[in-house]
Scaffold this motif. Structure first.
Motif, PDB file in Angstrom:
ATOM      1  N   GLU A   1       0.855  -1.197   0.000  1.00  0.00           N
ATOM      2  CA  GLU A   1       0.000   0.000   0.000  1.00  0.00           C
ATOM      3  C   GLU A   1       0.890   1.245   0.000  1.00  0.00           C
ATOM      4  N   VAL A   2       0.555   2.196  -0.837  1.00  0.00           N
ATOM      5  CA  VAL A   2       1.328   3.437  -0.964  1.00  0.00           C
ATOM      6  C   VAL A   2       0.390   4.628  -0.740  1.00  0.00           C
ATOM      7  N   LYS A   3       0.819   5.528   0.141  1.00  0.00           N
ATOM      8  CA  LYS A   3       0.036   6.733   0.416  1.00  0.00           C
ATOM      9  C   LYS A   3       0.889   7.981   0.173  1.00  0.00           C
ATOM     10  N   PRO A   4       0.238   9.096  -0.130  1.00  0.00           N
ATOM     11  CA  PRO A   4       0.999  10.360  -0.280  1.00  0.00           C
ATOM     12  C   PRO A   4       1.692  10.711   1.040  1.00  0.00           C
ATOM     13  N   ASP A   5       2.886  11.257   0.933  1.00  0.00           N
ATOM     14  CA  ASP A   5       3.662  11.591   2.131  1.00  0.00           C
ATOM     15  C   ASP A   5       3.304  13.005   2.607  1.00  0.00           C
ATOM     16  N   ARG A   6       2.075  13.169   2.978  1.00  0.00           N
ATOM     17  CA  ARG A   6       1.604  14.444   3.511  1.00  0.00           C
ATOM     18  C   ARG A   6       0.354  14.185   4.359  1.00  0.00           C
ATOM     19  N   CYS A   7       0.054  15.153   5.191  1.00  0.00           N
ATOM     20  CA  CYS A   7      -1.078  15.034   6.093  1.00  0.00           C
ATOM     21  C   CYS A   7      -1.560  16.453   6.433  1.00  0.00           C
ATOM     22  N   CYS A   8      -2.708  16.667   6.512  1.00  0.00           N
ATOM     23  CA  CYS A   8      -3.902  15.850   6.452  1.00  0.00           C
ATOM     24  C   CYS A   8      -4.978  16.700   5.801  1.00  0.00           C
ATOM     25  N   ASP A   9      -6.145  16.148   5.575  1.00  0.00           N
ATOM     26  CA  ASP A   9      -7.218  16.925   4.977  1.00  0.00           C
ATOM     27  C   ASP A   9      -7.711  18.019   5.914  1.00  0.00           C
ATOM     28  N   THR A  10      -7.649  17.754   7.217  1.00  0.00           N
ATOM     29  CA  THR A  10      -8.059  18.734   8.227  1.00  0.00           C
ATOM     30  C   THR A  10      -6.837  19.181   9.018  1.00  0.00           C
ATOM     31  N   VAL A  11      -6.689  20.488   9.182  1.00  0.00           N
ATOM     32  CA  VAL A  11      -5.541  21.056   9.901  1.00  0.00           C
ATOM     33  C   VAL A  11      -6.059  21.912  11.055  1.00  0.00           C
ATOM     34  N   ASN A  12      -5.488  21.707  12.236  1.00  0.00           N
ATOM     35  CA  ASN A  12      -5.844  22.490  13.417  1.00  0.00           C
ATOM     36  C   ASN A  12      -4.932  23.717  13.495  1.00  0.00           C
ATOM     37  N   ASN A  13      -5.523  24.905  13.373  1.00  0.00           N
ATOM     38  CA  ASN A  13      -4.745  26.146  13.399  1.00  0.00           C
ATOM     39  C   ASN A  13      -4.623  26.651  14.830  1.00  0.00           C
ATOM     40  N   ILE A  14      -3.374  26.880  15.261  1.00  0.00           N
ATOM     41  CA  ILE A  14      -3.078  27.326  16.619  1.00  0.00           C
ATOM     42  C   ILE A  14      -2.272  28.620  16.531  1.00  0.00           C
ATOM     43  N   GLN A  15      -2.579  29.564  17.432  1.00  0.00           N
ATOM     44  CA  GLN A  15      -1.834  30.818  17.498  1.00  0.00           C
ATOM     45  C   GLN A  15      -1.150  30.960  18.852  1.00  0.00           C
ATOM     46  N   GLY A  16       0.056  31.506  18.819  1.00  0.00           N
ATOM     47  CA  GLY A  16       0.802  31.787  20.031  1.00  0.00           C
ATOM     48  C   GLY A  16       1.516  33.108  19.889  1.00  0.00           C
ATOM     49  N   ASN A  17       2.036  33.612  20.991  1.00  0.00           N
ATOM     50  CA  ASN A  17       2.719  34.892  20.984  1.00  0.00           C
ATOM     51  C   ASN A  17       4.176  34.728  21.394  1.00  0.00           C
ATOM     52  N   GLU A  18       5.009  35.536  20.776  1.00  0.00           N
ATOM     53  CA  GLU A  18       6.442  35.510  21.047  1.00  0.00           C
ATOM     54  C   GLU A  18       6.706  35.635  22.549  1.00  0.00           C
ATOM     55  N   ASP A  19       7.622  34.786  23.047  1.00  0.00           N
ATOM     56  CA  ASP A  19       8.009  34.717  24.457  1.00  0.00           C
ATOM     57  C   ASP A  19       6.964  34.034  25.330  1.00  0.00           C
ATOM     58  N   GLY A  20       5.822  33.700  24.765  1.00  0.00           N
ATOM     59  CA  GLY A  20       4.778  33.028  25.535  1.00  0.00           C
ATOM     60  C   GLY A  20       4.860  31.522  25.380  1.00  0.00           C
ATOM     61  N   SER A  21       3.764  30.847  25.650  1.00  0.00           N
ATOM     62  CA  SER A  21       3.693  29.389  25.524  1.00  0.00           C
ATOM     63  C   SER A  21       2.383  29.016  24.846  1.00  0.00           C
ATOM     64  N   VAL A  22       2.327  27.800  24.333  1.00  0.00           N
ATOM     65  CA  VAL A  22       1.132  27.314  23.658  1.00  0.00           C
ATOM     66  C   VAL A  22       0.993  25.822  23.935  1.00  0.00           C
ATOM     67  N   THR A  23      -0.251  25.347  24.046  1.00  0.00           N
ATOM     68  CA  THR A  23      -0.532  23.926  24.287  1.00  0.00           C
ATOM     69  C   THR A  23      -1.333  23.390  23.116  1.00  0.00           C
ATOM     70  N   ILE A  24      -0.856  22.301  22.531  1.00  0.00           N
ATOM     71  CA  ILE A  24      -1.471  21.687  21.355  1.00  0.00           C
ATOM     72  C   ILE A  24      -2.096  20.363  21.768  1.00  0.00           C
ATOM     73  N   SER A  25      -3.374  20.184  21.436  1.00  0.00           N
ATOM     74  CA  SER A  25      -4.100  18.955  21.786  1.00  0.00           C
ATOM     75  C   SER A  25      -4.106  17.993  20.612  1.00  0.00           C
ATOM     76  N   CYS A  26      -3.824  16.709  20.908  1.00  0.00           N
ATOM     77  CA  CYS A  26      -3.744  15.684  19.869  1.00  0.00           C
ATOM     78  C   CYS A  26      -4.644  14.502  20.268  1.00  0.00           C
ATOM     79  N   PRO A  27      -5.830  14.381  19.683  1.00  0.00           N
ATOM     80  CA  PRO A  27      -6.729  13.274  20.046  1.00  0.00           C
ATOM     81  C   PRO A  27      -6.310  11.955  19.392  1.00  0.00           C
ATOM     82  N   TYR A  28      -6.725  10.826  20.001  1.00  0.00           N
ATOM     83  CA  TYR A  28      -6.480   9.503  19.433  1.00  0.00           C
ATOM     84  C   TYR A  28      -7.615   8.575  19.859  1.00  0.00           C
ATOM     85  N   ASP A  29      -7.729   7.413  19.197  1.00  0.00           N
ATOM     86  CA  ASP A  29      -8.826   6.490  19.491  1.00  0.00           C
ATOM     87  C   ASP A  29      -8.467   5.583  20.662  1.00  0.00           C
TER      88      ASP A  29
END
Length: 442
Positions: free
Chosen positions: A117-145
Motif C-alpha cells: 500500500e502506498v500513500k501520499p507523504d503528507r497530512c492531512c485533509d483537516t488542519v488544526n490552526n493554533i496561534q501563540g505569541n512571542e516569548d509566551g507558551s502554547v498547548t497543542i491537543s492531539c486526540p487519538y482512538d
C-alpha cells in the motif's frame, strides 16, 4: 528485464512455504522507500531468490539475487536468518499492488504473497490552526482512538509522516525535552504538547503521531502561528505613597465575556496576577475600558504592570504600565529646600538689580551732559565765526572806520566818561542801529 535463464514458469502458481501463511501487507509513502521481507525454509540458502508482480511470469520478475540491484529495486539475502529483503525506492502511487517473493527450485518455484500500500507523504485533509505569541507558551491537543491507549505517541515538525517518528521532538517515552513537554490523558483520549518560550521561528507545520504495530501510523496536522509583540502600548505613571493611582486598560466590545487581568512583572510571560481585593479594586467597566485603582500606595508597588482582557495574550490586547511611587517625606523636603534657597538668594538678586539701575541712571546722565556740551560748543563756534566775519567786514569798510573816528570825537566833545550810564544813550542817539551792533562786535 532480461535474464540468461528462465526463473519462473509461464504460469506461476503460488506454493506457500511451510513457515508462512497467507498474504502480508506492506506500507510505504510516496517518494520514500519500503522493505519487502521474504523468509524461506532451511535448505534453500543456495537457491536464487527474486521478487515479481502481476502474473509473476518471466517478464514480471523485478529483481533477482544474482543481480543485486536493478533500477529502483535492490535485494539482499541473509542466509543465516534465511530472509531475503527487497527494497523498493522512490515509491509512486501506482507501485501499490500485489507482489510475490519467489525461490527457484526444480519444478514449481516457491512463492509467498505481499500486498503493498502506498500513500501520499503528507497530512492531512483537516488542519488544526493554533496561534501563540512571542516569548509566551502554547498547548497543542492531539486526540487519538481508544485502541491507541498504550501506543507510542510522538510529535514532530513538518508535514511528512514518513519521517515524523525518526525526527520527533518529543515522545511519550521521553515526556520532557527542553522547551517541549508531552502529557498523555488516556481517560480523555488526548495527549497534549506544550511549547514554552515561543520564538517566531516556531511558526510552521507540526504532526501529532500515534504508532501502530502494523499499517500506517495515525497522524493529525497542526499549523502554528507565532505572532510578534509589535504594538506594545506603554505608559508611565507616578504616584505618592499613601495616595491612589489608576490604571486604565482597553476593553474591546468582543471581550465583554472575558475576565479582566492585571499582573505585575518585568516580563509579560512571567508576571503575578493581582487579585481585585484589598488595595487593588476594579472600577468603571464598560465597552471601552476598565480601570484598576491601587489605594494607599507603597514603595514596593513600583514596577511594571500588564493589563489585558484576553487569557491567550493576543497581540494588541494589552497595555504596559511603568509605575513609580514617591515617598511623601522626600517630596516635602525637596519643596522646603527650594523655598530656602529662594529666600536666601532674594537679597543678592535685589542688590544686583539696584546696581544695574544705578549704572543705567549714570549712563543716561552722562549721555545728557555730553549732549548739552556739544550743543553749547556748537553755538559758541557759530558765534565766533560770525564775530570774525563781522570784524573783517568792518575793517575792510572804510566808511565804518571813518564813522568810528567820528564817534570818538563826539564822545570827547560831550565829555562823557566811558563806562557811565549815559554812554549807551549817547551812542544810540548819534549812531544808527547797524553801527551800534558793529561797535559791539568791535
Amino acid at each position: 528485464m532480461k535474464t540468461t535463464t528462465p526463473l519462473v514458469s509461464e504460469e506461476l502458481t503460488a506454493a506457500p512455504l511451510s513457515s508462512a501463511a497467507g498474504s502480508i501487507r506492506v506500507f510505504g509513502y510516496e517518494g520514500g522507500d519500503v522493505n519487502v521481507s521474504c523468509p524461506y525454509d532451511w535448505g534453500f540458502e543456495g537457491h536464487q531468490k527474486y521478487l515479481c508482480n502481476d502474473g509473476c511470469r518471466y517478464a514480471d520478475v523485478l529483481i533477482t539475487t544474482s543481480q543485486g540491484s536493478s533500477g529502483k529495486y535492490s535485494i539482499h539475502d541473509d542466509k543465516t536468518a534465511r530472509i531475503f529483503t527487497v527494497t523498493i525506492s522512490d515509491l509512486r502511487l501506482d507501485d501499490a499492488g500485489k507482489y510475490w517473493c519467489g525461490v527457484t527450485r526444480i519444478g514449481r518455484d516457491i512463492s509467498i504473497e505481499r500486498e503493498l500500500e502506498v500513500k501520499p507523504d503528507r497530512c492531512c485533509d483537516t488542519v488544526n490552526n493554533i496561534q501563540g505569541n512571542e516569548d509566551g507558551s502554547v498547548t497543542i491537543s492531539c486526540p487519538y482512538d481508544s485502541q491507541s491507549d498504550n501506543k507510542l505517541k510522538f510529535f514532530c515538525r513538518g508535514n511528512r509522516p514518513s519521517t515524523c517518528l525518526q525526527q520527533a521532538v518529543i515522545t511519550s517515552s521521553n515526556t520532557q525535552d527542553g522547551r517541549f513537554r508531552l502529557s498523555d490523558d488516556r481517560k480523555s483520549g488526548i495527549f497534549t504538547v506544550t511549547i514554552s518560550s515561543l520564538t517566531l521561528k516556531d511558526s510552521g507545520s507540526y504532526l501529532c503521531g500515534v504508532q501502530r504495530n502494523s499499517g500506517f501510523d495515525v497522524f493529525s496536522a497542526v499549523d502554528l502561528e507565532v505572532k510578534e509583540w509589535c504594538c506594545v502600548e506603554s505608559k508611565n505613571l507616578s504616584g505618592i505613597a499613601g495616595r491612589a493611582v489608576t490604571f486604565q486598560c482597553p476593553y474591546p466590545p468582543h471581550h465583554r465575556n472575558n475576565m479582566t487581568f492585571l499582573c505585575k512583572g518585568a516580563q509579560r510571560s512571567d508576571c503575578t496576577y493581582m487579585t481585585y481585593q484589598g488595595r487593588f479594586t476594579l472600577h468603571n467597566v464598560n465597552a471601552a475600558f476598565f480601570s484598576v485603582v491601587i489605594t494607599k500606595l507603597e514603595a514596593e508597588d513600583s514596577g511594571t504592570y500588564w493589563c489585558r482582557s484576553d487569557p491567550e495574550w493576543i497581540v494588541g490586547n494589552y497595555t504596559q504600565f511603568h509605575l513609580t511611587v514617591e515617598e511623601v517625606e522626600q517630596r516635602g523636603l525637596s519643596i522646603i529646600e527650594a523655598q530656602y534657597w529662594l529666600f536666601a538668594a532674594l537679597p543678592v538678586l535685589l542688590l544686583i538689580l539696584i546696581i544695574i539701575l544705578v549704572k543705567v541712571c549714570r549712563t543716561k546722565r552722562r549721555q545728557l551732559n555730553e549732549a548739552a556740551v556739544d550743543m553749547n560748543t556748537s553755538k559758541l563756534e557759530a558765534a565766533d565765526a560770525q564775530d570774525v566775519t563781522s570784524g573783517e567786514d568792518i575793517y575792510k569798510n572804510d566808511d565804518v572806520a571813518a564813522m568810528f573816528r567820528q564817534q570818538k570825537r563826539t564822545q570827547q566833545r560831550t565829555h562823557v566818561l566811558p563806562g557811565t550810564a549815559d554812554e549807551d544813550q549817547v551812542i544810540y542817539e548819534n549812531n544808527p542801529t547797524e553801527q551800534i551792533y558793529c561797535n559791539h562786535f568791535i
